[in-house]
Motif scaffolding. Structure first.
Motif, mmCIF file in Angstrom:
data_model
loop_
_atom_site.group_PDB
_atom_site.id
_atom_site.type_symbol
_atom_site.label_atom_id
_atom_site.label_comp_id
_atom_site.label_asym_id
_atom_site.label_seq_id
_atom_site.Cartn_x
_atom_site.Cartn_y
_atom_site.Cartn_z
ATOM 1 N N TRP A 47 0.756 -1.096 -0.010
ATOM 2 C CA TRP A 47 0.008 -0.089 0.218
ATOM 3 C C TRP A 47 0.931 1.213 -0.023
ATOM 4 N N ASP A 48 2.007 1.343 0.873
ATOM 5 C CA ASP A 48 2.652 2.494 0.818
ATOM 6 C C ASP A 48 3.457 2.732 -0.654
ATOM 7 N N ARG A 49 3.800 1.403 -0.963
ATOM 8 C CA ARG A 49 4.764 1.666 -2.412
ATOM 9 C C ARG A 49 3.466 2.206 -3.423
ATOM 10 N N MET A 50 2.378 1.527 -3.415
ATOM 11 C CA MET A 50 1.276 1.941 -4.326
ATOM 12 C C MET A 50 1.223 3.348 -4.218
ATOM 13 N N LEU A 51 1.027 4.050 -3.125
ATOM 14 C CA LEU A 51 0.754 5.546 -2.830
ATOM 15 C C LEU A 51 1.917 6.501 -3.801
#
Lengths: 359, 363
Positions: free
Chosen positions: B335-339
């Protein structure tokens, strides 16, 4: 060919004097494809005001507005085939275009890739180097940009069809308004009142959206079956997902996103008022119902003629207040306050002469 | 839609957020008993969609707890109800954004369940009359869904790469079909992420010429690899100017605030900008819209029949998403990388391989 005046009186502004006043302007000689029109009436469009108040960039002087022109043919060029002397004709917002681009070939001259020539203020081969519009005794226009006015229509009341009328007719046809649709009209002025008449004549059910109840009687008289007061939150909530189309004629700044709640899935919000300020569009207003917000600008020549023929068949004209050219500035002030039902029309033939003084 | 409470059939492991905090944890959730028209799917993979994050972090209003996201689901059918006719045990099946709708409104009758008047039942977070009270999505071992909302997955496609088609894929496919993308058209794709990369692949497969528009030059190699014929960095005013009036349609996948005026210059007369990112208000000049009869429209995922058509088209043209497969204990990191758009181009959770009672999820 009968000789026609090459220098005519007009109402316009000049560099030296930037309020509307009597001037005279040269017209080009009648070319092989030209029609010389003795102007009877000219509608007053809000664009005229923007132009003479120089709100849309550098206005060329002298500036003579007016693009809702009706009159009689007084001379035709040697190769003119569509018109003859004495015909009742009209001229709208376009007097020329490149004629070869894809848009022109598709009868969408208003979107000409190379820039259409507007009836006033556009660069042209005319003697002044730019076009002059219909607040004048006469105008010379290529026959391909002249429209035929149905004989049964009152000429003065037909004038506003040439801009106000086509401006709402074109998108209603393009975006697909048809019998049985529910159409809402926002703004009941020159454009709005034509939108109500046309939508009703096309068989749609029409609701007028208004901030106050003051225009209710007019709305019903024009053919609407309902009036929705937009400040009445309960009424707006109850009207959720009612309309296939909203025709938005309001040019002042207003919130489009809230209005989309009134649209059905796949509904369209049609913008014809060109406000100078940017619009804020919320994805949340568009995505959940696949809503489209689309613009539209006047209309092509063929569709303008189709509209005029439709008006002839259905006996549709504008609701007008006929005034003398001496009242032009007063009309502008009243128009800004929406104090007209619903379009001023200048009685050119009856009042534009060498003695007139604009108040 | 359901008159009496649906009975629970089993409990399964899932990854979700609970009342206590918004961190993802391993939890146990009930799944309903397989009804007469239901299909039970043993989930193999679940794609990670930005919506999963929005809903879990309560960015779209209050989210019901427990919250189990995931609406890009693929797996195997392990049980079918007595009246199921479209699937049998062993079939490869997929579930996308919804699991029910009213079935009778005008929208439902025209393959537009996503716009259902009564309110479509989304795969997670929508009210439902069962033990939990709202739907729970694909970050779980299994799911039970009415067969009408289950899709058949072409056998030749790699399962993990298929998962994102069920949301990212259909979200760009539906408007391209609705707004009439055809061979010879020129489509602009704004943003090259999960949605954007699918838009490029699908538009190219439909015979269109594609220009990718991006705020950074880093993605140009990818754009060409995916099939685009042009790549423009949106701050490059010269390149934008050269591309004036070339596009028929722009698929706008960008969620962050961005300027529509520059984009609208790229459109031909009668062009359309389709907004897909549920972000903040965007500005556009009405003058441009009026002068070129430009339309700005939204679009929401796609209908059932058109999702199946898209899947069949992908089967025929061998199209899947570009993915990075991750285990469920990496979900928060993903999720963090997707952001940060740090993925090419969609994370997919290896559910069958890593979601079990021993999975350690909370960081």
């Amino acid at each position: 060919m009968a000789s026609v005046n090459k220098q005519v009186y007009a109402i316009g502004i000049t560099d030296a004097h930037q309020k509307m006043h009597l001037i005279d302007i040269p017209l080009r000689p009648v070319g092989a494809h030209d029609v010389h029109i003795k102007i009877q009436y000219c509608g007053i469009c809000h664009s005229d005001l923007h132009h003479v108040k120089q709100e849309w960039g550098l206005t060329k002087f002298p500036a003579v507005p007016g693009h809702e022109i009706v009159g009689t043919v007084s001379a035709v060029g040697s190769e003119v085939s569509k018109y003859k002397i004495g015909d009742s004709v009209g001229v709208g917002c376009i007097v020329n275009s490149c004629r070869t681009c894809e848009e022109c070939s598709n009868n969408s001259e208003q979107y000409c890739d190379n820039g259409m020539t507007g009836t006033y203020g556009a660069p042209s081969q005319d003697p002044l180097g730019h076009t002059c519009g219909g607040y004048a005794e006469a105008i010379v226009v290529d026959e391909n940009y002249v429209l035929s006015i149905p004989a049964n229509l009152d000429l003065a009341a037909a004038a506003p069809l040439l801009c106000a009328g086509i401006t709402v007719w074109s998108p209603m046809k393009y975006y697909g308004v048809k019998a049985g649709d529910s159409v809402a009209v926002l703004g009941l002025g020159g454009l709005g009142h034509m939108a109500v008449k046309f939508a009703a004549a096309l068989g749609a059910k029409v609701t007028v959206l208004s901030r106050s109840a003051g225009k209710t009687n007019d709305a019903y008289r024009l053919g609407a079956t309902n009036v929705l007061i937009t400040t009445d939150k309960a009424a707006v909530a109850a009207a959720r997902k009612t309309f296939n189309f909203i025709i938005d004629t309001v040019s002042a700044e207003h919130d489009l996103n809230a209005m989309t709640s009134l649209l059905k899935t796949d509904g369209s919000l049609i913008l014809v008022g060109a406000s100078p300020k940017p619009l804020g569009l919320s994805p949340f207003a568009l995505i959940p119902k696949r809503i489209k917000i689309g613009g539209s600008m006047v209309g092509g020549i063929k569709e303008t003629q189709d509209m005029l023929d439709f008006c002839g068949a259905h006996n549709i004209t504008s609701d007008i207040e006929l005034i003398g050219v001496d009242k032009t500035e007063t009309a502008y002030e009243r128009m800004l306050k929406s104090d007209v039902k619903f379009r001023f029309v200048l009685d050119i033939a009856g009042s534009l002469n060498k003695d007139v003084v604009v108040e | 839609m359901f008159t009496k409470q649906l009975p629970t059939g089993e409990k399964v492991c899932a990854i979700g957020t609970t009342e206590t905090d918004q961190k993802l944890r391993l939890i146990e959730i009930p799944r309903r008993k397989v009804g007469t028209k239901d299909v039970r799917i043993q989930i193999q993979y679940a794609g990670i969609c930005h919506s999963d994050l929005h809903s879990s972090r309560q960015e779209w209003g209050k989210t019901q707890m427990p919250n189990v996201p995931g609406h890009e689901i693929v797996g195997f059918v392990t049980a079918v109800g007595s009246q199921v006719s479209k699937f049998k045990v062993g079939d490869i099946a997929g579930v996308g954004n919804f699991v029910n709708s009213c079935g009778s409104c005008n929208e439902c009758s025209h393959d537009m369940v996503q716009y259902c008047v009564e309110g479509v039942v989304f795969t997670y977070g929508s009210p439902v009359n069962d033990e939990v009270g709202h739907t729970l999505g694909g970050y779980s071992e299994a799911i039970v869904v009415n067969e009408d909302y289950v899709f058949s997955i072409p056998k030749n496609l790699s399962l993990a790469g298929v998962a994102p088609l069920l949301c990212a894929g259909i979200t760009v496919w539906s408007p391209m079909k609705h707004f009439g993308v055809k061979t010879g058209d020129h489509v602009g794709v704004l943003g090259l992420g999960g949605l954007g990369h699918m838009a490029v692949k699908l538009a190219v497969a439909l015979g269109a010429k594609v220009t990718v528009l991006s705020h950074s030059s880093k993605k140009s190699d990818d754009a060409y690899r995916l099939g685009a014929s042009n790549f423009i960095v949106t701050s490059d005013t010269k390149a934008l100017s050269a591309a004036d009036r070339t596009l028929d349609l722009v698929i706008d996948t960008v969620w962050a605030p961005h300027d529509l005026n520059g984009i609208s210059k790229l459109l031909q007369t009668d062009g359309t900008i389709v907004i897909l990112g549920m972000g903040k208000t965007l500005e556009i000049s009405p003058t441009t819209m009026v002068f070129k009869r430009i339309k700005v429209a939204g679009s929401l995922v796609g209908g059932l029949k058109e999702t199946q058509e898209m899947l069949d088209f992908c089967g025929k043209h061998n199209i899947t998403s570009d993915i990075e497969l991750v285990s469920v204990n990496q979900t928060e990191k993903a999720w963090d990388r997707m952001l940060k758009s740090d993925v090419k181009f969609r994370f997919v959770l290896d559910i069958a391989g890593t979601l079990n009672k021993e999975a350690i999820v909370a960081v």
